[in-house]
Enzyme design. Structure first.
Site, short mmCIF file in Angstrom:
data_model
loop_
_atom_site.label_atom_id
_atom_site.label_comp_id
_atom_site.label_asym_id
_atom_site.label_seq_id
_atom_site.Cartn_x
_atom_site.Cartn_y
_atom_site.Cartn_z
N SER A 124 3.69 -70.48 -24.36
CA SER A 124 4.75 -71.47 -24.11
C SER A 124 5.26 -71.38 -22.68
O SER A 124 5.53 -72.41 -22.05
CB SER A 124 5.89 -71.33 -25.12
OG SER A 124 6.50 -70.06 -25.03
N LEU B 73 0.01 -58.88 -22.08
CA LEU B 73 0.38 -57.61 -22.69
C LEU B 73 -0.39 -56.39 -22.19
O LEU B 73 -0.04 -55.27 -22.55
CB LEU B 73 0.26 -57.72 -24.21
CG LEU B 73 1.15 -58.79 -24.86
CD1 LEU B 73 0.96 -58.80 -26.37
CD2 LEU B 73 2.61 -58.60 -24.49
N ASN C 243 5.91 -60.86 -12.98
CA ASN C 243 5.96 -60.80 -14.43
C ASN C 243 7.35 -61.22 -14.89
O ASN C 243 8.33 -61.03 -14.17
CB ASN C 243 5.69 -59.35 -14.89
CG ASN C 243 5.70 -59.20 -16.40
OD1 ASN C 243 5.11 -60.00 -17.12
ND2 ASN C 243 6.39 -58.19 -16.88
N HIS D 175 10.04 -60.47 -17.99
CA HIS D 175 10.31 -59.50 -19.05
C HIS D 175 11.53 -59.98 -19.83
O HIS D 175 12.54 -60.34 -19.23
CB HIS D 175 10.56 -58.12 -18.43
CG HIS D 175 10.68 -57.05 -19.45
ND1 HIS D 175 9.58 -56.53 -20.10
CD2 HIS D 175 11.76 -56.41 -19.95
CE1 HIS D 175 10.00 -55.61 -20.96
NE2 HIS D 175 11.31 -55.52 -20.89
#
EC number: 2.1.2.2
Length: 187
Positions: free
Chosen positions: A13, A84, A101, A103
């Protein structure tokens, strides 16, 4: 136009949101989606937008093949959006401050190996946190320890469940991730 590669392992998404955001701009374009999960929903999402897909194994990520594919594209930014696996140092060294990234927590809290998705949201609720949020950071050789670029928090109540926390976090991700990527590419 600047080139973005997105790495994702799951539903995609955030990857799709980034694809759609940059399809409307002249700043950049998502030129490829890389995934380590042959059944990830991100594959379907990328295909719906005619974005090339690269599916690879964990072993292949550590081998030269993936590095070569990245080098062929020569991206301006590599975006981990729900990816992941630990990102290889060989790629991090080649693209310093060009790999980011997102988080789903306010780092340094709830970061590290195994801390992703509902694992984080459950821990946040179990610890009766009053707020949580998102962190966008540069990727380094350690899980979730790269320099933080941006954080946004959201208040929690005693009624929040891991599921409602996930919804709040998803809203923050959808709003801020494309904006921060744009800012990085404009600098």
């Amino acid at each position: 136009m600047k080139k973005i590669i997105v790495f994702a392992s799951g539903s995609g998404s955030n990857a799709e949101n980034i694809i759609k955001h940059f399809a409307k701009t002249k700043i950049a374009k998502v030129v490829s989606v890389f995934t380590n999960n042959a059944s990830a929903k991100v594959i379907e999402r990328a295909k719906n937008h005619q974005i090339p897909i690269e599916i690879f194994s964990k072993t292949e990520l550590l081998e030269r093949k993936i590095v070569q594919k990245i080098e062929e594209i020569d991206p301006d930014l590599i975006v981990l959006a729900g990816f992941l696996l630990k990102f290889p140092e060989s790629i991090i060294e080649k693209y310093p401050n060009k790999i980011i990234n997102i988080h789903p927590a306010l780092l340094p809290n709830y970061g590290g190996k195994g801390m992703y998705g509902m694992h984080i949201h459950r821990a946040v609720v179990e610890n009766k946190e009053k707020e949580t949020g998102i962190s966008i950071h540069f990727v380094n050789e350690h899980y979730d320890e790269g320099a933080i670029i941006f954080q946004k928090s959201v208040a929690l109540t005693d009624e929040d469940t891991p599921e409602t926390v996930a919804e709040k976090i998803h809203g923050l991700e959808q709003k801020y991730f494309p904006e921060i990527i744009s800012r990085l590419l404009e600098d």
